[in-house]
Design a protein around this motif. Structure first.
Motif, mmCIF file in Angstrom:
data_model
loop_
_atom_site.group_PDB
_atom_site.id
_atom_site.type_symbol
_atom_site.label_atom_id
_atom_site.label_comp_id
_atom_site.label_asym_id
_atom_site.label_seq_id
_atom_site.Cartn_x
_atom_site.Cartn_y
_atom_site.Cartn_z
ATOM 1 N N ALA A 69 16.193 59.839 -0.711
ATOM 2 C CA ALA A 69 15.638 60.596 -1.842
ATOM 3 C C ALA A 69 15.126 59.685 -2.949
ATOM 4 N N SER A 70 15.474 58.384 -2.900
ATOM 5 C CA SER A 70 15.006 57.470 -3.956
ATOM 6 C C SER A 70 13.522 57.138 -3.799
ATOM 7 N N GLY A 71 12.919 57.496 -2.654
ATOM 8 C CA GLY A 71 11.515 57.134 -2.446
ATOM 9 C C GLY A 71 10.744 58.196 -1.679
ATOM 10 N N GLU A 72 9.637 57.772 -1.071
ATOM 11 C CA GLU A 72 8.776 58.725 -0.352
ATOM 12 C C GLU A 72 9.249 58.897 1.092
ATOM 13 N N ARG A 73 8.802 59.981 1.732
ATOM 14 C CA ARG A 73 9.057 60.188 3.159
ATOM 15 C C ARG A 73 7.722 60.303 3.838
ATOM 16 N N MET A 74 7.609 59.689 5.009
ATOM 17 C CA MET A 74 6.354 59.811 5.753
ATOM 18 C C MET A 74 6.473 60.993 6.702
ATOM 19 N N ASP A 75 5.333 61.482 7.171
ATOM 20 C CA ASP A 75 5.335 62.670 8.033
ATOM 21 C C ASP A 75 4.290 62.478 9.122
ATOM 22 N N PHE A 76 4.741 62.394 10.357
ATOM 23 C CA PHE A 76 3.815 62.186 11.482
ATOM 24 C C PHE A 76 3.594 63.466 12.276
ATOM 25 N N SER A 77 3.996 64.607 11.717
ATOM 26 C CA SER A 77 3.956 65.838 12.519
ATOM 27 C C SER A 77 2.526 66.258 12.847
ATOM 28 N N SER A 160 6.478 49.641 -0.327
ATOM 29 C CA SER A 160 7.596 49.536 -1.266
ATOM 30 C C SER A 160 8.125 50.913 -1.662
ATOM 31 N N GLY A 161 7.411 51.985 -1.271
ATOM 32 C CA GLY A 161 7.844 53.331 -1.651
ATOM 33 C C GLY A 161 8.962 53.889 -0.785
ATOM 34 N N LEU A 162 9.267 53.211 0.334
ATOM 35 C CA LEU A 162 10.262 53.740 1.275
ATOM 36 C C LEU A 162 11.659 53.249 0.877
ATOM 37 N N ALA A 163 12.550 54.170 0.576
ATOM 38 C CA ALA A 163 13.948 53.857 0.210
ATOM 39 C C ALA A 163 14.063 52.672 -0.764
ATOM 40 N N SER A 187 23.747 52.830 6.571
ATOM 41 C CA SER A 187 22.931 53.652 5.669
ATOM 42 C C SER A 187 21.646 52.916 5.288
ATOM 43 N N SER A 188 21.709 51.587 5.206
ATOM 44 C CA SER A 188 20.525 50.803 4.861
ATOM 45 C C SER A 188 19.460 50.938 5.961
ATOM 46 N N ILE A 189 19.878 50.713 7.190
ATOM 47 C CA ILE A 189 18.921 50.782 8.301
ATOM 48 C C ILE A 189 18.405 52.212 8.472
ATOM 49 N N MET A 190 19.344 53.176 8.491
ATOM 50 C CA MET A 190 18.934 54.538 8.826
ATOM 51 C C MET A 190 18.165 55.214 7.696
ATOM 52 N N SER A 191 18.407 54.844 6.443
ATOM 53 C CA SER A 191 17.626 55.470 5.360
ATOM 54 C C SER A 191 16.150 55.126 5.548
ATOM 55 N N LYS A 192 15.856 53.875 5.938
ATOM 56 C CA LYS A 192 14.447 53.479 6.113
ATOM 57 C C LYS A 192 13.848 54.161 7.338
ATOM 58 N N LYS A 193 14.623 54.251 8.407
ATOM 59 C CA LYS A 193 14.088 54.851 9.646
ATOM 60 C C LYS A 193 13.885 56.361 9.488
ATOM 61 N N ILE A 194 14.795 57.027 8.809
ATOM 62 C CA ILE A 194 14.652 58.485 8.626
ATOM 63 C C ILE A 194 13.488 58.751 7.663
#
Ligand code: URA
Length: 431
Positions: A69-77, A160-163, A187-194
């Motif tokens: 939630a601290s940054g943006e989320r990408m969407d490939f749908s 830089s917007g991701l997590a 949490s570090s790895i998975m926050s970036k991957k999610i």
């Protein structure tokens, strides 16, 4: 007057005394740290309390969600094909992403691979690809989407917007002895991957001297924690536990590893690199719902190589360019006759790093041609005086320190196990 809902000292005390943090405390502390309201020294104390006292599954999930939630989320749908990504916890000679991404793309699954640069003895995927003349790591989100649709694979720098909370926290952990906490690594790895938005994720959790996790029990705990986090967030997640007691393949160093990856894509390459590339590709395809496709076919018939060439060209690289070669070499000879029973991954990684393949500080420049080339792997018969490794660098004054790193790294026995070290040590899927 502060409008803050919590006090950092209360949160630190709660974890210091072995308690659990509630959702509101976690949301606040991650957000307030990102905003600069919680100071570095306070977050260091909390990270140490987490390292010593741990977190339960719900706490880790909430901590991960707060970092996302601290940054943006990408969407490939909107893409026309499913997506799958791979993350390795890092090892020596681990160039698997290079052949894997185009291979999986050639099988009909898109691979959005956001990668990093190397720090310390493990190399970074972006440093390796930057050995290719013209290749560029920074893409806009639009360029990334277009390439995923057109080519099916992209390997680029995470924006830089991701997590952003993770970026700040990871730098702090690095200098406060708190990197090793499993809840914080997971949490570090998975926050970036999610946040990256992949539909499926395969984790390659390395075990052994050249890895973060030196023993199988801790690696298994990390893998289980990450698989649970991914699954709870709706990402189909599987982990393989793989050996990192000895380097992967026969090369450690940027251009050397690109050359070896291209050999794999051309249908050759070292057997362990081919085996792991195919094992991870099968997992990615299965997790993305394409388990009916055999990636070995796409490797054999050149489709993976075609996808590689298009992927490199789309990012400005010339797939036909001659790769950089280091100016100087130094050959390490086998000290005795016998079976090579050990070749330590960490020592080879440190040697490659000292030769100029890696960086000690973020701002260091890496040498594209530097690294270590192996002429034998554990299980091989060797003879005294035969070349065992070739060291490559542009700056020959580095050879002495690289050789020092390799002292004690090689074990040769008169008789020994002639089989190669098993590569895949375990598989963890959702409960
Ligand atoms: N890689 C990450 O991204 N984070 C960690 O904490 C460890 C490895």
């Amino acid at each position: 007057m502060s409008a803050e809902t919590h006090d950092a000292v209360d949160v630190i005390r709660a974890k210091r005394d072995g308690g659990r943090l509630d959702d509101a405390q976690i949301d606040w502390v991650v957000d307030a740290y990102t905003r600069g309201v919680v100071a570095d020294e306070q977050m260091s104390a909390l990270a140490m309390a987490i390292l010593l006292n741990g977190m339960d599954r719900a706490e880790i999930a909430r901590w991960t969600a707060a970092m996302i939630a601290s940054g943006e989320r990408m969407d490939f749908s909107s893409l026309s094909r499913p997506t799958a990504d791979k993350h390795s916890t890092g090892g020596v000679g681990d160039k698997i992403t290079l052949p894997l991404a185009p291979l999986v793309a050639a099988c009909g699954v898109a691979v959005p691979q956001l990668s990093g640069r190397g720090l310390g003895h493990t190399g970074g995927t972006l440093d390796k690809l930057e050995a290719i003349p013209g290749w560029r790591a920074a893409l806009s989100n639009e360029e990334m989407m277009r390439q995923l649709e057109d080519v099916g694979a992209v390997i680029c720098q995470a924006g830089s917007g991701l997590a952003p909370a993770d970026r700040k926290l990871y730098a702090l952990r690095d200098v406060t002895g708190t990197v090793e906490a499993i809840p914080l690594i997971a949490s570090s790895i998975m926050s970036k991957k999610i946040a990256e938005g992949t539909g499926a994720l395969v984790l390659d959790v390395k075990v052994g001297s050249g890895a973060f996790m030196k023993d199988l029990d801790r690696a298994t705990e990390l893998a289980r924690t990450m698989v649970a986090l991914g699954t709870d967030a709706g990402v189909r997640t599987v982990a393989l536990l793989t050996d990192m007691s000895t380097p992967l393949g026969l090369t450690a160093g940027n251009a050397l590893e690109v050359r070896e990856s291209v050999e794999v894509l051309a249908g050759g390459g070292p057997p362990d690199v081919v085996e792991l590339t195919l094992a991870l590709a099968r997992e990615m395809l299965q997790a993305a719902g394409r388990g009916d496709v055999d990636p070995a076919d796409a490797l054999a018939d050149g489709r993976a190589m075609d996808a590689w060439r298009r992927m490199i060209a789309a990012q400005g690289g010339d797939p036909d360019a001659t790769l950089p070669v280091a100016r100087e070499t130094d050959v390490v000879l086998a000290p005795a006759d016998g079976v090579l029973v050990g070749l330590d991954a960490l020592a080879v990684g440190v040697a490659a790093w000292r030769l100029g393949a890696g960086r000690a500080r973020k701002e260091d420049v890496v040498q594209a041609g530097a690294g270590v080339e192996l002429h034998a792997k554990p299980g091989a018969l060797v003879r005294a005086g035969e070349p065992l490794m070739t060291l490559h660098t542009d700056t020959p004054e580095r050879f002495a320190r690289a050789r020092e790193a390799l002292e004690g790294a090689v074990t040769i026995a008169p008789e020994g196990d002639r089989r190669a070290v098993p590569l895949v040590l375990g598989r963890i899927a959702a409960d």
